[in-house]
Design a protein around this motif. Structure first.
Motif, PDB file in Angstrom:
ATOM      1  N   VAL A  91      37.182  -6.791  19.447  1.00 35.54           N
ATOM      2  CA  VAL A  91      37.230  -8.256  19.478  1.00 35.54           C
ATOM      3  C   VAL A  91      35.957  -8.759  18.810  1.00 35.54           C
ATOM      4  O   VAL A  91      34.844  -8.363  19.188  1.00 35.54           O
ATOM      5  N   GLU A  92      36.100  -9.627  17.818  1.00 34.26           N
ATOM      6  CA  GLU A  92      34.949 -10.114  17.058  1.00 34.26           C
ATOM      7  C   GLU A  92      35.252 -11.518  16.551  1.00 34.26           C
ATOM      8  O   GLU A  92      36.379 -11.821  16.136  1.00 34.26           O
ATOM      9  N   ILE A  93      34.236 -12.394  16.575  1.00 37.52           N
ATOM     10  CA  ILE A  93      34.439 -13.770  16.139  1.00 37.52           C
ATOM     11  C   ILE A  93      34.068 -13.987  14.668  1.00 37.52           C
ATOM     12  O   ILE A  93      34.654 -14.821  13.993  1.00 37.52           O
ATOM     13  N   ASP A  94      33.107 -13.221  14.166  1.00 38.19           N
ATOM     14  CA  ASP A  94      32.613 -13.409  12.797  1.00 38.19           C
ATOM     15  C   ASP A  94      33.660 -12.923  11.792  1.00 38.19           C
ATOM     16  O   ASP A  94      33.999 -11.733  11.782  1.00 38.19           O
ATOM     17  N   PRO A  95      34.158 -13.803  10.906  1.00 35.25           N
ATOM     18  CA  PRO A  95      35.210 -13.382   9.973  1.00 35.25           C
ATOM     19  C   PRO A  95      34.778 -12.273   9.021  1.00 35.25           C
ATOM     20  O   PRO A  95      35.582 -11.391   8.691  1.00 35.25           O
ATOM     21  N   ASP A  96      33.516 -12.277   8.580  1.00 33.34           N
ATOM     22  CA  ASP A  96      33.056 -11.216   7.683  1.00 33.34           C
ATOM     23  C   ASP A  96      33.067  -9.865   8.393  1.00 33.34           C
ATOM     24  O   ASP A  96      33.438  -8.836   7.805  1.00 33.34           O
ATOM     25  N   GLN A  97      32.671  -9.851   9.665  1.00 31.72           N
ATOM     26  CA  GLN A  97      32.699  -8.617  10.437  1.00 31.72           C
ATOM     27  C   GLN A  97      34.133  -8.163  10.694  1.00 31.72           C
ATOM     28  O   GLN A  97      34.422  -6.958  10.704  1.00 31.72           O
ATOM     29  N   VAL A  98      35.008  -9.116  10.913  1.00 32.73           N
ATOM     30  CA  VAL A  98      36.424  -8.771  11.103  1.00 32.73           C
ATOM     31  C   VAL A  98      36.967  -8.072   9.859  1.00 32.73           C
ATOM     32  O   VAL A  98      37.679  -7.068   9.958  1.00 32.73           O
ATOM     33  N   PHE A  99      36.618  -8.586   8.681  1.00 31.55           N
ATOM     34  CA  PHE A  99      37.059  -7.948   7.440  1.00 31.55           C
ATOM     35  C   PHE A  99      36.502  -6.534   7.331  1.00 31.55           C
ATOM     36  O   PHE A  99      37.188  -5.616   6.852  1.00 31.55           O
ATOM     37  N   SER A 100      35.246  -6.343   7.774  1.00 27.81           N
ATOM     38  CA  SER A 100      34.659  -4.999   7.754  1.00 27.81           C
ATOM     39  C   SER A 100      35.440  -4.057   8.661  1.00 27.81           C
ATOM     40  O   SER A 100      35.661  -2.889   8.314  1.00 27.81           O
ATOM     41  N   GLY A 105      39.674   0.369   9.022  1.00 23.84           N
ATOM     42  CA  GLY A 105      40.904   0.770   9.686  1.00 23.84           C
ATOM     43  C   GLY A 105      40.846   0.622  11.195  1.00 23.84           C
ATOM     44  O   GLY A 105      41.609   1.266  11.932  1.00 23.84           O
ATOM     45  N   VAL A 106      39.936  -0.226  11.685  1.00 24.11           N
ATOM     46  CA  VAL A 106      39.753  -0.432  13.118  1.00 24.11           C
ATOM     47  C   VAL A 106      40.588  -1.629  13.580  1.00 24.11           C
ATOM     48  O   VAL A 106      40.461  -2.724  13.018  1.00 24.11           O
ATOM     49  N   PRO A 107      41.438  -1.467  14.595  1.00 28.07           N
ATOM     50  CA  PRO A 107      42.204  -2.602  15.124  1.00 28.07           C
ATOM     51  C   PRO A 107      41.256  -3.666  15.663  1.00 28.07           C
ATOM     52  O   PRO A 107      40.352  -3.363  16.455  1.00 28.07           O
ATOM     53  N   VAL A 108      41.449  -4.921  15.273  1.00 25.22           N
ATOM     54  CA  VAL A 108      40.523  -5.967  15.677  1.00 25.22           C
ATOM     55  C   VAL A 108      41.275  -7.279  15.859  1.00 25.22           C
ATOM     56  O   VAL A 108      42.238  -7.570  15.148  1.00 25.22           O
ATOM     57  N   ILE A 109      40.811  -8.045  16.836  1.00 28.05           N
ATOM     58  CA  ILE A 109      41.303  -9.397  17.080  1.00 28.05           C
ATOM     59  C   ILE A 109      40.147 -10.352  16.831  1.00 28.05           C
ATOM     60  O   ILE A 109      39.049 -10.141  17.352  1.00 28.05           O
ATOM     61  N   GLN A 110      40.380 -11.394  16.022  1.00 24.41           N
ATOM     62  CA  GLN A 110      39.339 -12.403  15.843  1.00 24.41           C
ATOM     63  C   GLN A 110      39.467 -13.413  16.973  1.00 24.41           C
ATOM     64  O   GLN A 110      40.447 -14.149  17.078  1.00 24.41           O
ATOM     65  N   ALA A 111      38.466 -13.448  17.841  1.00 28.51           N
ATOM     66  CA  ALA A 111      38.517 -14.318  19.008  1.00 28.51           C
ATOM     67  C   ALA A 111      37.113 -14.585  19.509  1.00 28.51           C
ATOM     68  O   ALA A 111      36.186 -13.797  19.288  1.00 28.51           O
ATOM     69  N   ASP A 112      36.961 -15.717  20.192  1.00 28.87           N
ATOM     70  CA  ASP A 112      35.702 -16.107  20.802  1.00 28.87           C
ATOM     71  C   ASP A 112      35.701 -15.612  22.246  1.00 28.87           C
ATOM     72  O   ASP A 112      36.571 -15.977  23.042  1.00 28.87           O
TER      73      ASP A 112
END
Length: 243
Positions: A91-100, A105-112
Motif C-alpha cells: 500500500v503506497e500513496i506516492d504515485p511515482d513509488q507506485v509505478f516503481s 512486479g510487486v502487487p500494490v494499491i495506491q491508497a492513503d
C-alpha cells in the motif's frame, strides 16, 4: 521481549504533570555519561539504511501473507516474495513509488493510510509491516490499531527521537536536530508525529499489545533490543501482536 512499565506519567488528562523529584538530573547525568563513554570511541562502519530488512526477512515465516503499509518503491516486498515466497501486497500513496512497485512486479494499491484499511477483512494477513512510516502518519495510533486488526502480527520500525545525540543537539542548538539518521531540516521532514522507544512501549501496554521481539540500531550496529536502550537506540524495530 517483555515491555517495562513506564516509571512516570508526564501527561495527564489535566495537562503536564510535575516531573518526579530527581528525574531530570538522573537523565541529564545518564546523557553526560553516554557522551563521555563514546567521545573517543573509533567510528565503526555505518549500518546500511536498509539494516531492518534483513531482520524483517528473518521474522517472516516462509510462505506467509504479508501486507506492507507505506511500501515505497517495493524493494522490501520484492525481496520477501523472492526469498521467503510470501504472498505480498503493498500500500503506497506516492504515485511515482507506485509505478516503481509495478515495474518490480510487486502487487500494490495506491491508497492513503490515513483513510484506514476498511477494504481489508480482519486477520487477512499473517504479518503487516510498517517500516519507517509510523512517524510520518497523520493518525498513527489508528493505523497501529488497523495493523493489528488486519494482521495476526505487526512489524513496526521508527527512528527513536530520545537518542542522546538528538537530545543534546536540540539542547545545544535550540533547533530541531539534523543527524545522519534524521537528515532533513524541520521544514523538509516528513516526520510529523515524533516518538520514542518509551512512547511505543507505553502504547503497547495501554493497548493490550505484546512485544514479541525487538531490535535496535546502536552505534551503527543492529542488535536485540534491551530495556535500557531508550537513550542509545538510533532506530528501533519491534514485532507485536495482540495479547
Amino acid at each position: 521481549m517483555s515491555q517495562p512499565r513506564a516509571d512516570h506519567d508526564l501527561v495527564s488528562d489535566r495537562g503536564l504533570a510535575r516531573l518526579p523529584d530527581g528525574l531530570f538530573e538522573q537523565r541529564a547525568a545518564a546523557i553526560v555519561t553516554l557522551m563521555k563513554a563514546r567521545a573517543n570511541r573509533p567510528s565503526g562502519e555505518q549500518a546500511s539504511s536498509r539494516w531492518q530488512e534483513e531482520i524483517i526477512s528473518r521474522e517472516i515465516p516462509m510462505g506467509a501473507s504479508v501486507l506492507d503499509l507505506g511500501c515505497g518503491d517495493g524493494f522490501l516486498l520484492e525481496r520477501l516474495i523472492r526469498e521467503r515466497n510470501v504472498r505480498g501486497q503493498g500500500v503506497e500513496i506516492d504515485p511515482d513509488q507506485v509505478f516503481s512497485c509495478v515495474d518490480r512486479g510487486v502487487p500494490v494499491i495506491q491508497a492513503d493510510l490515513g483513510a484506514g484499511l476498511r477494504w481489508c477483512p480482519d486477520k487477512a494477513f499473517d504479518v503487516v509491516v510498517l517500516e519507517e512510516t509510523l512517524q510520518t502518519l497523520q493518525h498513527p495510533r489508528e493505523v497501529l490499531d488497523e495493523m493489528l486488526r488486519v494482521g495476526k502480527r505487526g512489524i513496526v520500525s521508527f527512528p527513536n527521537f530520545a537518542h542522546y545525540r538528538v537530545i543534546v543537539d536540540l539542547a545545544a542548538r535550540s533547533r530541531m536536530p539534523v543527524t545522519e539518521r534524521l537528515p532533513y531540516y524541520w521544514y523538509e521532514s516528513a516526520n510529523i508525529h515524533l516518538l520514542t522507544l518509551r512512547d511505543l512501549l507505553d502504547w503497547a501496554e495501554s493497548s493490550g499489545v505484546n512485544i514479541v521481539s525487538g531490535y535496535a540500531l546502536v552505534d551503527g550496529a543492529p542488535r536485540e533490543l534491551r530495556a535500557d536502550d531508550d537513550l542509545v537506540a538510533e532506530e528501533v524495530l519491534v514485532v507485536v501482536e495482540r495479547k
